[in-house]
Design an enzyme around this catalytic site. Structure first.
Site, PDB file in Angstrom:
ATOM      1  N   GLU A  35     -46.394 -65.277 -36.671  1.00  8.36           N
ATOM      2  CA  GLU A  35     -46.991 -63.926 -36.027  1.00  8.36           C
ATOM      3  C   GLU A  35     -46.765 -64.051 -34.794  1.00  8.36           C
ATOM      4  O   GLU A  35     -46.672 -62.920 -34.075  1.00  8.36           O
ATOM      5  CB  GLU A  35     -48.281 -63.517 -36.575  1.00  8.36           C
ATOM      6  CG  GLU A  35     -48.740 -62.406 -36.332  1.00  8.36           C
ATOM      7  CD  GLU A  35     -47.898 -61.284 -37.355  1.00  8.36           C
ATOM      8  OE1 GLU A  35     -47.853 -60.219 -36.447  1.00  8.36           O
ATOM      9  OE2 GLU A  35     -47.284 -61.660 -38.329  1.00  8.36           O
ATOM     10  N   GLY A  36     -46.544 -65.236 -33.822  1.00  8.79           N
ATOM     11  CA  GLY A  36     -46.594 -65.193 -32.595  1.00  8.79           C
ATOM     12  C   GLY A  36     -45.110 -64.830 -32.305  1.00  8.79           C
ATOM     13  O   GLY A  36     -45.049 -64.071 -31.170  1.00  8.79           O
ATOM     14  N   HIS A  37     -44.254 -65.249 -32.779  1.00 12.09           N
ATOM     15  CA  HIS A  37     -42.630 -64.766 -32.566  1.00 12.09           C
ATOM     16  C   HIS A  37     -42.593 -63.492 -32.897  1.00 12.09           C
ATOM     17  O   HIS A  37     -41.942 -62.566 -32.053  1.00 12.09           O
ATOM     18  CB  HIS A  37     -41.820 -65.642 -33.659  1.00 12.09           C
ATOM     19  CG  HIS A  37     -41.711 -67.096 -33.465  1.00 12.09           C
ATOM     20  ND1 HIS A  37     -42.361 -68.122 -34.431  1.00 12.09           N
ATOM     21  CD2 HIS A  37     -41.414 -67.926 -32.394  1.00 12.09           C
ATOM     22  CE1 HIS A  37     -42.263 -68.971 -33.925  1.00 12.09           C
ATOM     23  NE2 HIS A  37     -41.613 -69.167 -32.665  1.00 12.09           N
ATOM     24  N   GLN A  61     -33.965 -80.384 -25.584  1.00 14.49           N
ATOM     25  CA  GLN A  61     -35.294 -80.320 -25.102  1.00 14.49           C
ATOM     26  C   GLN A  61     -36.136 -81.370 -25.745  1.00 14.49           C
ATOM     27  O   GLN A  61     -37.378 -81.322 -25.517  1.00 14.49           O
ATOM     28  CB  GLN A  61     -35.787 -78.989 -24.981  1.00 14.49           C
ATOM     29  CG  GLN A  61     -36.005 -78.437 -26.437  1.00 14.49           C
ATOM     30  CD  GLN A  61     -36.259 -76.930 -26.425  1.00 14.49           C
ATOM     31  OE1 GLN A  61     -35.365 -76.141 -26.216  1.00 14.49           O
ATOM     32  NE2 GLN A  61     -37.674 -76.389 -26.931  1.00 14.49           N
ATOM     33  N   GLY A 147     -43.628 -66.160 -24.725  1.00 11.52           N
ATOM     34  CA  GLY A 147     -45.209 -66.121 -25.106  1.00 11.52           C
ATOM     35  C   GLY A 147     -45.964 -67.014 -24.078  1.00 11.52           C
ATOM     36  O   GLY A 147     -45.389 -68.178 -23.426  1.00 11.52           O
ATOM     37  N   LYS A 149     -48.242 -68.785 -24.562  1.00 14.20           N
ATOM     38  CA  LYS A 149     -48.514 -69.895 -24.894  1.00 14.20           C
ATOM     39  C   LYS A 149     -47.946 -71.276 -24.217  1.00 14.20           C
ATOM     40  O   LYS A 149     -48.524 -72.112 -24.101  1.00 14.20           O
ATOM     41  CB  LYS A 149     -48.496 -70.410 -26.455  1.00 14.20           C
ATOM     42  CG  LYS A 149     -49.391 -71.117 -27.215  1.00 14.20           C
ATOM     43  CD  LYS A 149     -48.978 -71.597 -28.403  1.00 14.20           C
ATOM     44  CE  LYS A 149     -47.938 -72.975 -28.120  1.00 14.20           C
ATOM     45  NZ  LYS A 149     -47.456 -73.530 -29.062  1.00 14.20           N
ATOM     46  N   ASP A 150     -46.709 -71.116 -24.042  1.00 12.37           N
ATOM     47  CA  ASP A 150     -45.893 -71.935 -23.416  1.00 12.37           C
ATOM     48  C   ASP A 150     -45.904 -71.558 -21.982  1.00 12.37           C
ATOM     49  O   ASP A 150     -44.815 -70.824 -21.279  1.00 12.37           O
ATOM     50  CB  ASP A 150     -44.775 -71.984 -24.070  1.00 12.37           C
ATOM     51  CG  ASP A 150     -44.581 -72.349 -25.400  1.00 12.37           C
ATOM     52  OD1 ASP A 150     -44.426 -73.719 -25.606  1.00 12.37           O
ATOM     53  OD2 ASP A 150     -44.659 -71.446 -26.213  1.00 12.37           O
ATOM     54  N   SER A 185     -48.462 -72.004 -33.813  1.00 12.24           N
ATOM     55  CA  SER A 185     -47.259 -72.856 -33.434  1.00 12.24           C
ATOM     56  C   SER A 185     -46.733 -73.282 -34.582  1.00 12.24           C
ATOM     57  O   SER A 185     -47.179 -73.511 -35.948  1.00 12.24           O
ATOM     58  CB  SER A 185     -47.999 -74.029 -32.637  1.00 12.24           C
ATOM     59  OG  SER A 185     -46.642 -75.032 -32.495  1.00 12.24           O
ATOM     60  N   SER A 186     -45.162 -73.346 -34.497  1.00 10.43           N
ATOM     61  CA  SER A 186     -44.511 -73.964 -35.691  1.00 10.43           C
ATOM     62  C   SER A 186     -45.085 -75.474 -36.075  1.00 10.43           C
ATOM     63  O   SER A 186     -45.038 -75.714 -37.322  1.00 10.43           O
ATOM     64  CB  SER A 186     -43.047 -73.999 -35.508  1.00 10.43           C
ATOM     65  OG  SER A 186     -42.554 -72.530 -35.134  1.00 10.43           O
TER      66      SER A 186
HETATM   67  P1  AMP Z   1     -40.619 -71.665 -30.405  1.00 12.60           P
HETATM   68  O1  AMP Z   1     -40.049 -71.267 -31.592  1.00 12.60           O
HETATM   69  O2  AMP Z   1     -42.035 -72.317 -30.405  1.00 12.60           O
HETATM   70  O3  AMP Z   1     -39.858 -72.303 -29.261  1.00 12.60           O
HETATM   71  O4  AMP Z   1     -41.150 -70.402 -29.397  1.00 12.60           O
HETATM   72  C1  AMP Z   1     -40.426 -69.167 -29.236  1.00 12.60           C
HETATM   73  C2  AMP Z   1     -41.174 -68.087 -28.398  1.00 12.60           C
HETATM   74  O5  AMP Z   1     -42.311 -67.841 -29.065  1.00 12.60           O
HETATM   75  C3  AMP Z   1     -41.611 -68.880 -27.009  1.00 12.60           C
HETATM   76  O6  AMP Z   1     -41.412 -67.772 -26.137  1.00 12.60           O
HETATM   77  C4  AMP Z   1     -43.094 -69.101 -27.375  1.00 12.60           C
HETATM   78  O7  AMP Z   1     -43.983 -69.061 -26.175  1.00 12.60           O
HETATM   79  C5  AMP Z   1     -43.414 -68.118 -28.196  1.00 12.60           C
HETATM   80  N1  AMP Z   1     -44.762 -68.248 -29.134  1.00 12.60           N
HETATM   81  C6  AMP Z   1     -44.924 -69.429 -29.839  1.00 12.60           C
HETATM   82  N2  AMP Z   1     -46.240 -69.189 -30.163  1.00 12.60           N
HETATM   83  C7  AMP Z   1     -46.721 -68.129 -29.769  1.00 12.60           C
HETATM   84  C8  AMP Z   1     -47.977 -67.715 -30.020  1.00 12.60           C
HETATM   85  N3  AMP Z   1     -48.879 -68.305 -30.786  1.00 12.60           N
HETATM   86  N4  AMP Z   1     -48.302 -66.508 -29.228  1.00 12.60           N
HETATM   87  C9  AMP Z   1     -47.184 -65.725 -28.670  1.00 12.60           C
HETATM   88  N5  AMP Z   1     -46.093 -66.361 -28.231  1.00 12.60           N
HETATM   89  C10 AMP Z   1     -45.646 -67.523 -29.050  1.00 12.60           C
END
Ligand code: AMP
Length: 281
Positions: A35-37, A61, A147, A149-150, A185-186
């Site tokens: 849901e964050g994505h 990375q 996000g 979060k990062d 988070s994944s």
């Molecule tokens: P990732 O797939 O973990 O590399 O994340 C891809 C994008 O989704 C990045 O911009 C993250 O910051 C964002 N993201 C990951 N988790 C969340 C979250 N819980 N809330 C908002 N954005 C998120």
């Protein structure tokens, strides 16, 4: 939804959209979507005409002893998720095309890349900045969504966009959390039931700090110590770092004046999780 794997096909598709006067939004991800994505997708759909989501588990990375190989992947499920979310295009390149054998060029954001997570993950942000710049160049989005979060990642991407005069807007979207506070988070997929409970310590410790500031605490050393003691009360948690820093420079600050970024990374068993909050006096 179009699923595109080759760089040249992605460039051609985006070129066509630009010719038609469409504004392009890009949401870079490593997949295993949650849901964050999706919150980034929704914001992109609200603000642009076509939304591209990239899924690429970026090898540069990850450190040599990190979880690149076992990073969770489920493309079939991600595709259903993106289609339901109304995404126009999934860009899913193969590593051999992103990084051919003779690949040599990397982006470094001096100073910022070595702080916080950069200290425990040397080379991580160099890999992030490099792949994101490549994605920007392939898709040439008008807006790109990240996000909060990062927090360090989005700061570094903003720096790349400003320093290299990129013609795009970097949009930061709020952290999406589970009802109990855990940031999505994944990597939460790695947590067993006991670890899932223990992982609550991260958001609990940050909520404690927010309450402390609301109650008048301004000293960041005491805030960091308080956060650490909430985390250390959880036997499965091992603190990597807790820092109170300036949200632009990531330099440590001694006092909550204006806005302070409190960021932390904590191992829950073998899984390293991050979270952060912005505190304001
Ligand atoms: P990732 O797939 O973990 O590399 O994340 C891809 C994008 O989704 C990045 O911009 C993250 O910051 C964002 N993201 C990951 N988790 C969340 C979250 N819980 N809330 C908002 N954005 C998120």
């Amino acid at each position: 939804m179009k699923v595109v794997e080759s760089v040249s096909a992605m460039k051609a598709l985006a070129r066509g959209w630009r010719r038609d006067g469409k504004r392009i939004g890009l949401v870079p991800t490593m997949g295993y979507l949650h849901e964050g994505h999706l919150s980034l997708v929704r914001e992109s759909k609200r603000r642009t005409d076509v939304t591209v989501v990239s899924i690429f588990v970026n090898p540069t990375q990850f450190g040599p002893n990190e979880d690149f190989k076992k990073y969770p992947r489920d493309l079939a499920k991600d595709i259903v998720y993106l289609e339901t979310g109304g995404v126009d295009c999934l860009f899913h390149p193969v590593a051999a095309e992103v990084y051919p054998l003779d690949y040599r060029t990397f982006v470094e954001v001096q100073g910022l890349q070595d702080k916080l997570c950069g200290r425990s993950r040397p080379g991580h942000f160099r890999g992030v900045a490099t792949v994101v710049l490549k994605l920007f160049e392939i898709v040439r989005p008008d807006l790109a969504f990240f996000g909060a979060k990062d927090a360090q990642q989005v700061l570094i991407i903003r720096r790349v966009a400003a320093d290299l005069d990129l013609d795009l807007e970097v949009v930061t979207c709020p952290t999406v959390r589970e009802p109990d506070g855990l940031a999505l988070s994944s990597r939460n997929a790695y947590l067993g039931p006991a670890e899932r409970k223990a992982a609550l310590a991260l958001s609990m410790s940050l909520r404690w700090a927010e309450r402390a500031v609301a109650a008048g605490e301004r000293d960041t050393a005491r805030l960091v110590a308080g956060i650490r003691s909430v985390l250390e009360a959880e036997p499965m948690a091992r603190v990597d770092y807790v820092e109170a820093v300036d949200p632009e420079t990531l330099e440590p600050v001694g006092e909550v004046r204006g806005e302070v970024l409190v960021a932390l990374a904590v191992f829950i068993g073998p899984t390293r999780l991050i979270d952060n909050v912005r505190l304001r006096a």
